[in-house]
Design a protein around this motif. Structure first.
Motif, PDB file in Angstrom:
ATOM      1  N   LEU A 392       0.847  -1.207   0.000  1.00  0.00           N
ATOM      2  CA  LEU A 392       0.000   0.000   0.000  1.00  0.00           C
ATOM      3  C   LEU A 392       0.876   1.248   0.000  1.00  0.00           C
ATOM      4  CD1 LEU A 392      -2.713  -1.088   2.600  1.00  0.00           C
ATOM      5  CD2 LEU A 392      -3.153  -0.579   0.194  1.00  0.00           C
ATOM      6  N   GLY A 393       1.982   1.199   0.751  1.00  0.00           N
ATOM      7  CA  GLY A 393       2.919   2.322   0.781  1.00  0.00           C
ATOM      8  C   GLY A 393       3.553   2.585  -0.569  1.00  0.00           C
ATOM      9  N   PHE A 394       3.735   1.522  -1.371  1.00  0.00           N
ATOM     10  CA  PHE A 394       4.288   1.668  -2.729  1.00  0.00           C
ATOM     11  C   PHE A 394       3.213   2.056  -3.749  1.00  0.00           C
ATOM     12  CE2 PHE A 394       8.049  -0.816  -1.271  1.00  0.00           C
ATOM     13  CZ  PHE A 394       9.032   0.034  -1.756  1.00  0.00           C
ATOM     14  N   GLY A 395       1.992   2.351  -3.259  1.00  0.00           N
ATOM     15  CA  GLY A 395       0.948   2.855  -4.150  1.00  0.00           C
ATOM     16  C   GLY A 395       0.135   1.788  -4.849  1.00  0.00           C
ATOM     17  N   LEU A 396       0.250   0.520  -4.441  1.00  0.00           N
ATOM     18  CA  LEU A 396      -0.529  -0.547  -5.065  1.00  0.00           C
ATOM     19  C   LEU A 396      -1.859  -0.718  -4.331  1.00  0.00           C
ATOM     20  CD1 LEU A 396       2.269  -3.246  -5.596  1.00  0.00           C
ATOM     21  CD2 LEU A 396       1.512  -1.486  -7.185  1.00  0.00           C
ATOM     22  N   GLU A 397      -2.847  -1.272  -5.037  1.00  0.00           N
ATOM     23  CA  GLU A 397      -4.114  -1.612  -4.383  1.00  0.00           C
ATOM     24  C   GLU A 397      -3.972  -3.031  -3.844  1.00  0.00           C
ATOM     25  OE1 GLU A 397      -8.957  -1.601  -5.107  1.00  0.00           O
ATOM     26  OE2 GLU A 397      -7.620  -1.614  -6.837  1.00  0.00           O
ATOM     27  N   ALA A 398      -3.665  -3.103  -2.557  1.00  0.00           N
ATOM     28  CA  ALA A 398      -3.338  -4.399  -1.942  1.00  0.00           C
ATOM     29  C   ALA A 398      -4.369  -4.767  -0.891  1.00  0.00           C
ATOM     30  CB  ALA A 398      -1.944  -4.341  -1.315  1.00  0.00           C
ATOM     31  N   PHE A 399      -4.585  -6.079  -0.752  1.00  0.00           N
ATOM     32  CA  PHE A 399      -5.518  -6.614   0.249  1.00  0.00           C
ATOM     33  C   PHE A 399      -4.889  -7.826   0.915  1.00  0.00           C
ATOM     34  CE2 PHE A 399      -8.203  -4.539  -2.896  1.00  0.00           C
ATOM     35  CZ  PHE A 399      -9.168  -3.893  -2.139  1.00  0.00           C
ATOM     36  N   VAL A 400      -5.252  -8.048   2.180  1.00  0.00           N
ATOM     37  CA  VAL A 400      -4.913  -9.304   2.854  1.00  0.00           C
ATOM     38  C   VAL A 400      -6.052 -10.282   2.585  1.00  0.00           C
ATOM     39  CG1 VAL A 400      -4.516 -10.445   5.069  1.00  0.00           C
ATOM     40  CG2 VAL A 400      -3.566  -8.169   4.657  1.00  0.00           C
ATOM     41  N   CYS A 401      -5.704 -11.504   2.168  1.00  0.00           N
ATOM     42  CA  CYS A 401      -6.700 -12.542   1.887  1.00  0.00           C
ATOM     43  C   CYS A 401      -6.707 -13.551   3.037  1.00  0.00           C
ATOM     44  CB  CYS A 401      -6.364 -13.281   0.595  1.00  0.00           C
ATOM     45  SG  CYS A 401      -6.203 -12.207  -0.845  1.00  0.00           S
ATOM     46  N   VAL A 402      -7.889 -13.908   3.488  1.00  0.00           N
ATOM     47  CA  VAL A 402      -8.029 -14.920   4.543  1.00  0.00           C
ATOM     48  C   VAL A 402      -8.722 -16.130   3.939  1.00  0.00           C
ATOM     49  CG1 VAL A 402      -8.975 -15.443   6.821  1.00  0.00           C
ATOM     50  CG2 VAL A 402      -8.222 -13.116   6.299  1.00  0.00           C
ATOM     51  N   GLY A 403      -8.076 -17.296   4.041  1.00  0.00           N
ATOM     52  CA  GLY A 403      -8.649 -18.507   3.449  1.00  0.00           C
ATOM     53  C   GLY A 403      -7.938 -19.737   3.958  1.00  0.00           C
ATOM     54  N   THR A 404      -7.832 -20.741   3.084  1.00  0.00           N
ATOM     55  CA  THR A 404      -7.175 -21.988   3.483  1.00  0.00           C
ATOM     56  C   THR A 404      -6.199 -22.442   2.407  1.00  0.00           C
ATOM     57  OG1 THR A 404      -8.888 -23.378   2.475  1.00  0.00           O
ATOM     58  CG2 THR A 404      -9.185 -22.784   4.794  1.00  0.00           C
ATOM     59  N   LYS A 405      -5.245 -23.272   2.836  1.00  0.00           N
ATOM     60  CA  LYS A 405      -4.339 -23.970   1.915  1.00  0.00           C
ATOM     61  C   LYS A 405      -4.831 -25.411   1.790  1.00  0.00           C
ATOM     62  CE  LYS A 405      -0.430 -23.251   4.087  1.00  0.00           C
ATOM     63  NZ  LYS A 405       1.023 -23.197   4.381  1.00  0.00           N
ATOM     64  N   ALA A 406      -3.943 -26.295   1.325  1.00  0.00           N
ATOM     65  CA  ALA A 406      -4.296 -27.709   1.202  1.00  0.00           C
ATOM     66  C   ALA A 406      -4.661 -28.282   2.574  1.00  0.00           C
ATOM     67  CB  ALA A 406      -3.113 -28.481   0.613  1.00  0.00           C
ATOM     68  N   LYS A 407      -5.534 -29.279   2.579  1.00  0.00           N
ATOM     69  CA  LYS A 407      -6.011 -29.960   3.792  1.00  0.00           C
ATOM     70  C   LYS A 407      -6.764 -29.019   4.728  1.00  0.00           C
ATOM     71  CE  LYS A 407      -2.272 -33.366   3.678  1.00  0.00           C
ATOM     72  NZ  LYS A 407      -1.120 -33.937   4.395  1.00  0.00           N
ATOM     73  N   GLY A 408      -7.271 -27.902   4.183  1.00  0.00           N
ATOM     74  CA  GLY A 408      -8.102 -27.000   4.976  1.00  0.00           C
ATOM     75  C   GLY A 408      -7.374 -26.228   6.054  1.00  0.00           C
ATOM     76  N   VAL A 409      -6.028 -26.093   5.930  1.00  0.00           N
ATOM     77  CA  VAL A 409      -5.247 -25.344   6.934  1.00  0.00           C
ATOM     78  C   VAL A 409      -5.483 -23.848   6.734  1.00  0.00           C
ATOM     79  CG1 VAL A 409      -2.921 -24.822   7.766  1.00  0.00           C
ATOM     80  CG2 VAL A 409      -3.478 -27.138   6.984  1.00  0.00           C
ATOM     81  N   PRO A 410      -5.941 -23.120   7.778  1.00  0.00           N
ATOM     82  CA  PRO A 410      -6.165 -21.673   7.627  1.00  0.00           C
ATOM     83  C   PRO A 410      -4.871 -20.950   7.267  1.00  0.00           C
ATOM     84  CG  PRO A 410      -7.160 -22.489   9.665  1.00  0.00           C
ATOM     85  CD  PRO A 410      -6.321 -23.598   9.122  1.00  0.00           C
ATOM     86  N   HIS A 411      -4.996 -19.940   6.400  1.00  0.00           N
ATOM     87  CA  HIS A 411      -3.801 -19.245   5.918  1.00  0.00           C
ATOM     88  C   HIS A 411      -4.187 -17.831   5.497  1.00  0.00           C
ATOM     89  CE1 HIS A 411       0.285 -19.049   4.482  1.00  0.00           C
ATOM     90  NE2 HIS A 411      -0.102 -18.660   3.285  1.00  0.00           N
TER      91      HIS A 411
END
Length: 662
Positions: A392-411
């Motif tokens: 965001l400081g470098f001027g990009l439109e950035a977001f944090v994504c909340v989801g899962t990886k393989a085997k349903g591990v939160p990430h």
């Protein structure tokens, strides 16, 4: 140079005392008598002053006196650009080096002294460290209004001997007239706390977050003489956030002293009003968040299982809106590109929050930025929040994504939206980037679909410092997800006004301000050499245990440098360069009939013994280190690449060449 009369008399007194101490007068009388006997008797001439001084110099008396008189000079050799001024004091020993601090007399400062700690009961049985013995240490880190400080490490004890002072500048140009001394009433409106983080470093260099505390410093505005003493009780972090870990004795003092102090009633009323205002804003946001969540569940009942995270607990167990963990962060001159920022975040250590007991459960703990930076490691959420803030400081439109990886591990990971609609995923733990091309499930079976390279499986929500979106598409699988954030049938937004009310730059928030990044204090060349020397000793000892001799090839070691530089460049930019020159140099260095083997490996710590143990677990590396054969020559090269906050990427390459015997 003329001296004031009092200085001249003081100087004469010091010289007189020194001459008496050396009995110079007696020695001059002896020389005078001897000179008269030798030179004056035959010719009966008058002795001049020049004759007497010549005689004293020949006998070395003047040199002795000058050696005994030592002038106090500036210790800093670099500052000797002009002719040194004669000193008015003489001492027999070297003076101590004093650090100077530039103080602007038009600014107001808070002098915070830490005068020891007590009741750190976990270290009640800690033995006294012997001189020179490596022991566990405490370090106190502070942040206040874009200023950061770090105490000297002190040995862990029940009563740690903290004796440090920090000069915090309060006055800022943003408060109005920059040339006007800020008064007590204006300072009362500055609600920024002093954030204090206590870090423990064990004998292996591993860091642990002990406590995180927000000090309300404005009580000093109502103190007599502008001085107050505070006993600060530090509480633990995570599951121990209600348990006391110790007490710090702190002294607060205003510089210059206040002309007029406030009454304690005024300060306590101000604090009460601020708390009430903040609590009301947080209550209204909570009411809104509950309503938003009910509406989200009404879209589709299965939304109840999606990872939609609106609040997260910090290290003190306080629930904060997730949007408050992110805000635009500029790295100044320390980072030049977004990809370099991603590389920096990836070399910070990855460590899950500790859980007491079994069961494999994950303790949730989203750290404040200062706590994360001071211990240089954290969970994936800490990495993603920092990377998103830097992008965001470098001027990009950035977001944090909340989801899962393989085997349903939160990430959690980071996503950027290009102005042309390109969606890029950034893995904050590795620095890898992935372009997202969604699969269209409505396409005919014969249409070739893109194969996703990223490790992410599902996505529940995305957020930054201003926006929050819940995924309300039929499937939360990342591969079929369309990131059309303006389409409310795909992404349910939260009110930006509601988010702004509880997240900075909204006025009066319980959310701590972001600290600036600090430059690295590690000397890359010196550290590289130290690790390389230690590895050579470890390899030689290991081969000796196997009954093998070790011969090092310094030239071959040097030739490995370009390869290590190319590996780091590729990690940072994604572009590989310089491989042709490296291969050509190795071909020239390895004679006909000889075999060359090389093994590069990457670490984010500087512990040579730990790195060597990891290398031996690789069969390829062990084959090189334990190489047997004719004319075996070994090589090792270490290259440390430094990043802000003293984070570093350590590349090690082991190599050998030997004569092939068929």
């Amino acid at each position: 140079m003329s001296l004031p009369p009092e200085k001249a008399s003081e100087l004469k007194q010091i010289i007189h005392q020194q001459l008496l101490k050396m009995d110079v007068h007696g020695r001059i009388r002896e020389v005078l008598a001897e000179t008269i006997r030798e030179e004056l008797a035959p010719e009966h001439q008058q002795l001049s002053t020049e004759d007497l001084i010549k005689a004293l110099r020949q006998r070395g008396i003047i040199d002795d006196v000058m050696k005994e008189l030592k002038f106090v000079t500036d210790v800093n050799e670099k500052e000797r650009t002009s002719a040194p001024k004669p000193s008015t004091h003489f001492v027999d020993r070297e003076p101590p080096v004093l650090k100077k601090t530039n103080i602007d007399p038009t600014r107001r400062y808070l002098y915070l002294q830490v005068l020891g700690g007590k009741a750190f009961l976990e270290h009640l049985q800690e033995p006294e460290p012997l001189p020179g013995q490596i022991c566990s240490t405490f370090t106190l880190c502070l942040h206040f209004r874009n200023q950061r400080f770090r105490s000297k490490p002190v040995p862990c004890a029940c009563e740690p001997d903290f004796q440090d002072g920090f000069l915090l500048e309060i006055h800022k140009d943003s408060l109005g007239d920059g040339s006007k001394m800020v008064d007590a009433t204006t300072m009362l409106s500055i609600c920024d706390p002093v954030h204090m983080v206590l870090i423990k470093t064990d004998t292996f260099g591993e860091t642990t977050l002990v406590a995180s505390y927000f000090l309300e410093w404005r009580s000093v505005l109502a103190a007599e003489n502008g001085i107050t003493n505070v006993a600060v009780e530090l509480l633990g972090v995570g599951t121990e956030s209600k348990v006391s870990v110790g007490v710090l004795n702190i002294r607060l003092e205003m510089y210059p002293q206040l002309n007029k102090t406030l009454s304690s009633e005024i300060t306590s009323t101000q604090f009460t009003l601020e708390r009430q205002k903040t609590a009301e804003k947080e209550r209204l946001f909570l009411v809104y968040a509950k309503q938003w969540w009910r509406e989200y569940l009404q879209i589709r009942p299965t939304h109840n299982t999606r990872l939609v995270k609106i609040f997260a607990q910090d290290e003190n167990g306080v629930n904060r809106p997730v949007c408050s963990y992110v805000r635009p962060l500029r790295a100044g001159r320390l980072l030049d590109t977004p990809r370099q920022a991603a590389r920096f975040v990836s070399v910070l250590g990855h460590e899950r929050a500790a859980v007491i007991g079994g069961g494999g459960g994950k303790q949730e703990q989203w750290c404040t930025l200062l706590a994360f930076l001071c211990r240089s490691k954290g969970d994936c959420e800490d990495h993603a929040n920092l990377l998103c803030s830097l992008l965001l400081g470098f001027g990009l439109e950035a977001f944090v994504c909340v989801g899962t990886k393989a085997k349903g591990v939160p990430h959690t990971w980071v996503m950027t939206c290009g102005s042309d609609g390109t969606i890029t995923f950034w893995e904050s733990l590795t620095g890898h980037r992935y372009i997202h091309r969604p699969i269209n499930p409505d396409d005919p079976p014969l249409v070739e679909q893109p194969k996703p390279l990223y490790p992410y499986r599902t996505i529940g929500c995305i957020f930054n410092h201003q926006k929050f979106f819940g995924n309300c598409q039929p499937s939360d699988a990342v591969e079929v997800c369309v990131f059309d954030l303006h389409n409310e049938s795909k992404w349910k937004p939260m009110s930006e006004e509601a988010i702004k009310s509880v997240c900075p730059p909204g006025a009066m928030s319980s959310v701590p301000p972001f600290p600036p990044l600090c430059a690295s204090t590690i000397d890359a060349a010196v550290t590289s050499n130290e690790i390389e020397v230690q590895l050579r000793i470890l390899v030689s000892e290991h081969r000796k245990d196997l009954g093998l001799s070790t011969v090092w090839d310094d030239q071959l070691s040097y030739l490995l440098s370009p390869a290590l530089a190319a590996y780091e460049l590729e990690r940072t930019t994604g572009v590989s360069a310089g491989n042709e020159e490296f291969q050509d140099a190795v071909r020239r260095a390895v004679p006909d009939g000889h075999t060359f083997k090389g093994f590069p490996i990457h670490f984010v710590h500087r512990n040579a013994r730990r790195a060597f143990a990891t290398c031996l677990r690789s069969p390829f590396c062990e084959e090189i280190i334990c190489c047997r054969g004719d004319q075996v020559r070994l090589a090792v090269r270490v290259r440390v690449f430094t990043y802000p906050e003293s984070a570093c990427a350590v590349w090690i390459m082991f190599a050998c060449k030997y004569r092939s015997v068929l």
